[in-house]
Design an enzyme around this catalytic site. Structure first.
Site, PDB file in Angstrom:
ATOM      1  N   GLY A  42       0.553   5.145  -4.348  1.00  0.00           N
ATOM      2  CA  GLY A  42       1.780   4.386  -4.258  1.00  0.00           C
ATOM      3  C   GLY A  42       2.496   4.724  -2.969  1.00  0.00           C
ATOM      4  CE1 TYR A  43       0.789   3.133   1.464  1.00  0.00           C
ATOM      5  CE2 TYR A  43       0.286   1.936  -0.539  1.00  0.00           C
ATOM      6  CZ  TYR A  43      -0.123   2.508   0.641  1.00  0.00           C
ATOM      7  OH  TYR A  43      -1.443   2.468   0.990  1.00  0.00           O
ATOM      8  CB  ILE A  44       7.433   7.462  -1.097  1.00  0.00           C
ATOM      9  CG1 ILE A  44       6.626   8.065  -2.232  1.00  0.00           C
ATOM     10  CG2 ILE A  44       8.855   7.978  -1.111  1.00  0.00           C
ATOM     11  CD1 ILE A  44       6.455   9.551  -2.111  1.00  0.00           C
TER      12      ILE A  44
END
Length: 155
Positions: A29-31
């Site tokens: 996932g991308y923060i």
């Protein structure tokens, strides 16, 4: 500065499966994402990483990767990811002098199979496997960060 140099291709057929050396399921996932960098969390089994990648410059970009505790990765994916995590199985396949990473996507990106080969320089020669189809190295739709926001299934 650490640099990643990779070329990406769509995969055609499944003849690559007979050459698989290893496989692992990954959630990532991308923060944070902006015009100059992305911050990614990846979980693969009992291992996890935090990765910061710079903007693509052709097939190259800066990349910094750090191991983190898997329980931290799970928490970050649950609490901080800006979109649903990417779910995929990564297969390592040797072809010629290189080991390729083939990603078979699941969930909202099901049906997409991509291969990438990491190179030591932008002009390094490599043997093209028969299962490698169209090159998508410069096509932003195929960047994982964009697949998280605009899944393949909805194209």
């Amino acid at each position: 500065m650490p640099t990643e140099i990779e070329r990406k291709f769509l995969v055609q057929g499944d003849s690559w499966r007979s050459a698989v050396e290893s496989e692992s399921r990954m959630l990532q996932g991308y923060i944070a994402t902006n015009q100059t960098a992305t911050v990614r969390v990846r979980l693969a089994g009992d291992r996890a990483w935090l990765t910061i990648k710079g903007m693509m410059q052709g097939p190259s970009r800066s990349e910094y990767e750090y191991p983190i505790p898997p329980e931290d990765a799970v928490a970050m994916l649950d609490e901080l990811a800006v979109s649903s995590p990417i779910d995929k199985v990564r297969y390592r396949v040797r072809h010629g002098a290189h080991v390729w990473d083939l990603d078979v996507f699941a969930g909202e990106n099901a049906g997409l199979v991509m291969a990438e080969v990491e190179l030591g320089s932008e002009d390094e020669a490599f043997e093209m496997p028969d299962w490698a189809g169209a090159e998508v190295t410069g096509d932003g739709r195929y960047y994982n960060v964009n697949l998280a926001r605009h899944p393949y299934r909805h194209w």
